[in-house]
Design a protein around this motif. Structure first.
Motif, PDB file in Angstrom:
ATOM      1  N   UNK A  83     -26.421  28.807  -3.757  1.00  9.81           N
ATOM      2  CA  UNK A  83     -25.533  28.156  -4.721  1.00  9.81           C
ATOM      3  C   UNK A  83     -25.918  26.698  -4.931  1.00  9.81           C
ATOM      4  N   UNK A  84     -26.519  26.080  -3.901  1.00 12.73           N
ATOM      5  CA  UNK A  84     -27.000  24.712  -4.068  1.00 12.73           C
ATOM      6  C   UNK A  84     -28.089  24.637  -5.140  1.00 12.73           C
ATOM      7  N   UNK A  85     -28.968  25.643  -5.179  1.00 12.21           N
ATOM      8  CA  UNK A  85     -30.023  25.670  -6.195  1.00 12.21           C
ATOM      9  C   UNK A  85     -29.451  25.968  -7.580  1.00 12.21           C
ATOM     10  N   UNK A  86     -28.495  26.872  -7.619  1.00 18.63           N
ATOM     11  CA  UNK A  86     -27.906  27.216  -8.913  1.00 18.63           C
ATOM     12  C   UNK A  86     -27.082  26.066  -9.478  1.00 18.63           C
ATOM     13  N   UNK A  87     -26.484  25.241  -8.606  1.00 16.73           N
ATOM     14  CA  UNK A  87     -25.746  24.085  -9.107  1.00 16.73           C
ATOM     15  C   UNK A  87     -26.712  23.067  -9.725  1.00 16.73           C
ATOM     16  N   UNK A  88     -27.867  22.886  -9.073  1.00 18.48           N
ATOM     17  CA  UNK A  88     -28.887  21.994  -9.650  1.00 18.48           C
ATOM     18  C   UNK A  88     -29.329  22.518 -11.020  1.00 18.48           C
ATOM     19  N   UNK A  89     -29.545  23.830 -11.092  1.00 18.50           N
ATOM     20  CA  UNK A  89     -29.955  24.431 -12.371  1.00 18.50           C
ATOM     21  C   UNK A  89     -28.868  24.272 -13.432  1.00 18.50           C
ATOM     22  N   UNK A  90     -27.616  24.405 -12.998  1.00 27.77           N
ATOM     23  CA  UNK A  90     -26.503  24.247 -13.941  1.00 27.77           C
ATOM     24  C   UNK A  90     -26.496  22.846 -14.534  1.00 27.77           C
ATOM     25  N   UNK A  91     -26.708  21.831 -13.707  1.00 20.54           N
ATOM     26  CA  UNK A  91     -26.715  20.459 -14.207  1.00 20.54           C
ATOM     27  C   UNK A  91     -27.863  20.225 -15.192  1.00 20.54           C
ATOM     28  N   UNK A  92     -28.926  21.017 -15.024  1.00 22.54           N
ATOM     29  CA  UNK A  92     -30.074  20.917 -15.936  1.00 22.54           C
ATOM     30  C   UNK A  92     -29.942  21.859 -17.131  1.00 22.54           C
ATOM     31  N   UNK A  93     -28.833  22.623 -17.180  1.00 23.24           N
ATOM     32  CA  UNK A  93     -28.622  23.640 -18.215  1.00 23.24           C
ATOM     33  C   UNK A  93     -29.763  24.655 -18.204  1.00 23.24           C
ATOM     34  N   UNK A  94     -30.130  25.051 -16.972  1.00 14.51           N
ATOM     35  CA  UNK A  94     -31.299  25.910 -16.785  1.00 14.51           C
ATOM     36  C   UNK A  94     -30.864  27.293 -16.299  1.00 14.51           C
ATOM     37  N   UNK A  95     -31.135  28.325 -17.085  1.00 14.05           N
ATOM     38  CA  UNK A  95     -30.821  29.721 -16.728  1.00 14.05           C
ATOM     39  C   UNK A  95     -32.037  30.283 -15.991  1.00 14.05           C
ATOM     40  N   UNK A  96     -31.937  30.333 -14.656  1.00 14.29           N
ATOM     41  CA  UNK A  96     -33.111  30.692 -13.856  1.00 14.29           C
ATOM     42  C   UNK A  96     -32.692  31.497 -12.634  1.00 14.29           C
ATOM     43  N   UNK A  97     -33.391  32.602 -12.382  1.00  5.30           N
ATOM     44  CA  UNK A  97     -33.152  33.435 -11.207  1.00  5.30           C
ATOM     45  C   UNK A  97     -33.875  32.817 -10.008  1.00  5.30           C
ATOM     46  N   UNK A  98     -33.138  32.554  -8.931  1.00  7.71           N
ATOM     47  CA  UNK A  98     -33.733  31.930  -7.754  1.00  7.71           C
ATOM     48  C   UNK A  98     -34.138  32.934  -6.676  1.00  7.71           C
ATOM     49  N   UNK A  99     -34.074  34.237  -6.997  1.00  7.01           N
ATOM     50  CA  UNK A  99     -34.623  35.230  -6.071  1.00  7.01           C
ATOM     51  C   UNK A  99     -33.646  35.744  -5.030  1.00  7.01           C
TER      52      UNK A  99
END
Length: 323
Positions: free
Chosen positions: A111-127
């Motif tokens: 969730x720490x990685x997905x929060x970073x992606x959210x702030x970047x408006x980045x839709x990305x699967x982290x595996x």
């Protein structure tokens, strides 16, 4: 008898406290406003005051801390000879164990990685992620906080192993119980290693490169006790070189953690600024108030106080208050 209270009690709690020793003089003040002169005038202090203020407080008979940690208060010459020091063990288990669980899930589910992606408006699967169910949790320090965390982990399907300073009776939520001497042989078995230890000479840098090298590569370490229990530079190296996979830290060495410290950017780390306890959860303050009120009643009657601290170890002792 003058009683200095530096924890923010509500009116009901003040009435309950004063009812235990109505003949005493009560002074209510915030820890930020308390003065050295006030501390030295008190017979009883309820709440943490600067330890340097306590030195040469010849009137002091008992200091009730609002913390579980006793750092600074057990040093020679701080608490007058014959006076008692008690802590707030029993107040923090709920708040801090839930914080530990939150940090653990944040790391395990990325969730720490997905929060970073959210702030970047980045839709990305982290595996891939991992699960608590079916894991093995090693709890190092099985007091109120460690015990509450172990109970939650057991309920979520983790196999729980506990380490205590003295073995004693095994709680029902612990599958295996050991003393500290078994730490090295247990580390390779654990998916999660949870530390809730005080800061003492025996726990200083207990976790260093040697301990990290014994851990599983997919292991996560949590620390909510004292930052000094982990060698920070060795932890950074272990995370950066994927010797372990993650760390959830509410305490660090040093504190505050400098803004340019490499630990902030280490992979798999979640850091909070030593806030899992204190009064952030209102129930914690209510529990501290109840411990203080009960202990004042014991003090008045000459009964045994709860959570008396052994100055040599910094841990609780069964020493009784002499009438």
């Amino acid at each position: 008898m003058r009683i200095l209270v530096v924890i923010p009690l509500n009116e009901n709690e003040k009435e309950r406290l004063q009812a235990k020793m109505p003949e005493a003089e009560y002074i209510y003040i915030s820890s930020e406003e308390v003065t050295c002169q006030l501390v030295k005038s008190a017979d009883i202090i309820i709440g943490n005051v600067p330890s340097e203020y306590v030195k040469e407080s010849n009137k002091l008979k008992w200091l009730q801390l609002n913390s579980a940690g006793t750092d600074g208060y057990c040093e020679p010459g701080v608490i007058p000879e014959g006076a008692y020091l008690t802590n707030a063990t029993g107040a923090y288990g709920l708040a801090i164990s839930e914080h530990m669980l939150g940090m653990l899930l944040e790391i395990k589910k990325k969730l720490n990685l997905y929060y970073i992606n959210q702030k970047k408006h980045l839709w990305k699967d982290e595996g891939n992620v991992t699960s608590i169910e079916g894991s093995t949790t090693l709890v190092v320090g099985l007091g109120n906080i460690g015990g509450d965390f172990a109970r939650k982990m057991k309920a979520l399907g983790s196999y729980t192993i506990g380490i205590k300073r003295t073995k004693g009776q095994k709680p029902e939520y612990i599958d295996e119980l050991y003393k500290m001497e078994a730490l090295d042989e247990l580390l390779p078995k654990a998916d999660i290693v949870a530390l809730s230890l005080p800061g003492t000479k025996d726990t200083y840098h207990l976790f260093n490169k040697d301990k990290f090298n014994l851990m599983r590569k997919d292991a996560i370490i949590l620390n909510v006790g004292r930052g000094s229990c982990i060698c920070t530079e060795d932890l950074c190296y272990a995370l950066e070189n994927r010797i372990i996979s993650g760390a959830g830290l509410d305490v660090t060495e040093p504190e505050p953690l400098p803004s340019d410290h490499r630990l902030w950017d280490a992979p798999g780390v979640v850091i909070t600024p030593h806030i899992s306890g204190f009064f952030h959860l209102p129930e914690t303050l209510r529990r501290i108030a109840n411990i203080s009120i009960e202990n004042l009643e014991h003090f008045k009657k000459g009964d045994q106080l709860k959570n008396i601290i052994d100055f040599k170890t910094g841990y609780r002792t069964n020493r009784e208050l002499k009438k």
